[in-house]
Enzyme design. Structure first.
Site, mmCIF file in Angstrom:
data_model
loop_
_atom_site.group_PDB
_atom_site.id
_atom_site.type_symbol
_atom_site.label_atom_id
_atom_site.label_comp_id
_atom_site.label_asym_id
_atom_site.label_seq_id
_atom_site.Cartn_x
_atom_site.Cartn_y
_atom_site.Cartn_z
ATOM 1 N N HIS A 1 -3.047 -4.496 3.247
ATOM 2 C CA HIS A 1 -4.012 -3.859 4.147
ATOM 3 C C HIS A 1 -3.468 -3.594 5.553
ATOM 4 C CE1 HIS A 1 -7.792 -2.568 5.951
ATOM 5 N NE2 HIS A 1 -7.676 -3.499 6.862
ATOM 6 N N HIS B 1 -10.429 0.829 0.596
ATOM 7 C CA HIS B 1 -10.487 2.280 0.371
ATOM 8 C C HIS B 1 -10.721 2.646 -1.097
ATOM 9 C CE1 HIS B 1 -9.474 3.671 4.404
ATOM 10 N NE2 HIS B 1 -8.586 2.693 4.487
ATOM 11 N N HIS C 1 -6.420 -8.494 -0.180
ATOM 12 C CA HIS C 1 -6.441 -7.354 0.732
ATOM 13 C C HIS C 1 -7.298 -7.706 1.943
ATOM 14 C CE1 HIS C 1 -5.641 -3.066 1.291
ATOM 15 N NE2 HIS C 1 -6.823 -3.013 1.866
ATOM 16 N N GLU D 1 -4.264 1.856 -2.736
ATOM 17 C CA GLU D 1 -5.534 2.209 -2.063
ATOM 18 C C GLU D 1 -5.412 3.381 -1.092
ATOM 19 O OE1 GLU D 1 -7.510 -0.091 0.777
ATOM 20 O OE2 GLU D 1 -5.826 -0.010 2.154
ATOM 21 N N ASN D 2 -4.179 3.728 -0.677
ATOM 22 C CA ASN D 2 -3.996 4.852 0.243
ATOM 23 C C ASN D 2 -3.194 5.993 -0.391
ATOM 24 O OD1 ASN D 2 -3.450 2.129 2.237
ATOM 25 N ND2 ASN D 2 -5.183 3.457 2.707
ATOM 26 N N HIS E 1 -0.403 -3.071 6.415
ATOM 27 C CA HIS E 1 0.766 -2.181 6.291
ATOM 28 C C HIS E 1 1.975 -2.687 7.078
ATOM 29 C CE1 HIS E 1 -1.694 1.622 4.935
ATOM 30 N NE2 HIS E 1 -2.181 0.492 4.447
ATOM 31 N N ASP F 1 0.806 -1.223 0.000
ATOM 32 C CA ASP F 1 0.000 0.000 0.000
ATOM 33 C C ASP F 1 0.849 1.288 0.000
ATOM 34 O OD1 ASP F 1 -1.305 -2.310 1.023
ATOM 35 O OD2 ASP F 1 -2.874 -1.099 1.951
HETATM 36 FE FE LIG Z 1 -3.940 0.224 3.152
HETATM 37 FE FE LIG Z 2 -7.050 -1.462 3.294
#
Ligand SMILES: [Fe+2]
Ligand SMILES: [Fe+2]
Length: 263
Positions: A177, A68, A152, A39-40, A179, A8
């Site tokens: 997800h 996200h 994820h 996604e981030n 991290h 991510d």
């Molecule tokens: Fe994430």
């Molecule tokens: Fe996530």
């Protein structure tokens, strides 16, 4: 065939990290493909068309997403124009975009599939364990030699179970997800490379990418609080896989934690 997956990308520091990391990783591993979870990318929440383009210009062949995916509404119409931006395949039918894509390069074809787990995860998506075989078969029918799955999910147990469900079918199952990179990379008995979580790209002097004081304040007071993106300790986390394109089975799997010097 060789490919690299990066975890991510968190905010602007994460995008800077990816831009710096890809040329270094290209030199070190000479991969045919880069796949990056975005996604981030937009300040920690979702992605915009501009930022998807930015990641692809930096060298990402495919950008995957997660829970996200829809945070930035301007991304919704963009999916129709960019098939290499994929969101979890198990969102409801009719959701914008697609959950998988096949990309070609250096004479190779890589299928990429994004799925969302269901344990301790917000969206009540379709069961990924029931979809995975058909999704992989679809990519192989399109000519994919190898298949990478970004799973994820929150729970390590669900991720490990999913790796077993895809063993012998996918070339790589990598989690995202949390991290936090796990140290359990291995090749499963059926030939699928597996890593429970890739980690994240961005500021590691942080709480999973967020500014430490703002997170601590939330835990101490339980009051709603904006989590800012941290700035320091840029690092790209991910995984490298070498695979046999004739069989789609992994030959080598290696974790990546690449520190980026502050400019
Ligand atoms: Fe994430
Ligand atoms: Fe996530």
């Amino acid at each position: 065939m060789k490919f690299i997956f990066l975890g991510d990308v968190v905010g602007e520091p994460g995008r800077d990290t990816v831009r710096a990391a890809i040329p270094l990783l290209r030199e070190q591993y000479a991969p045919d493909f880069f796949v990056v979870n975005g996604e981030n990318a937009a300040g920690g929440n979702g992605i915009t068309p501009k930022l998807a383009i930015e990641l692809m210009r930096a060298g990402a062949d495919v950008v995957t997403l997660g829970d996200h995916a829809w945070d930035q509404r301007e991304i919704l119409p963009y999916f129709a124009t960019e098939p290499r931006l994929v969101r979890p395949a198990n969102f409801p039918p009719g959701s914008p975009g697609g959950g998988s894509v096949m990309v070609s390069g250096n004479g190779h074809k890589l299928g990429v599939l994004n799925l969302l787990g269901r344990t301790f995860m917000g969206p009540q998506v379709d069961n990924p364990f029931l979809l995975v075989e058909a999704e992989i078969a679809k990519l192989k029918q399109e000519g994919a030699e190898c298949v990478l799955i970004d799973f994820h999910a929150e729970a390590t147990s669900e991720k490990i179970a999913f790796g077993r469900a895809a063993d012998g079918l996918a070339t790589l199952v990598v989690g995202t997800h949390t991290h936090v990179q796990t140290a359990d990379e291995r090749i499963l008995p059926g030939g699928t490379a597996y890593l429970t979580d890739a980690g994240f790209c961005g500021p590691h002097e942080s709480v999973i990418g967020r500014d430490i004081p703002s997170v601590l304040q939330k835990y101490r007071t339980l009051l709603p609080n904006k989590f800012y993106i941290a700035k320091e300790g840029l690092q790209a986390d991910g995984v490298f896989v070498e695979a046999d394109p004739a069989t789609g089975k992994a030959l080598r799997v290696e974790r990546i934690q690449l520190k980026i010097d502050a400019a």
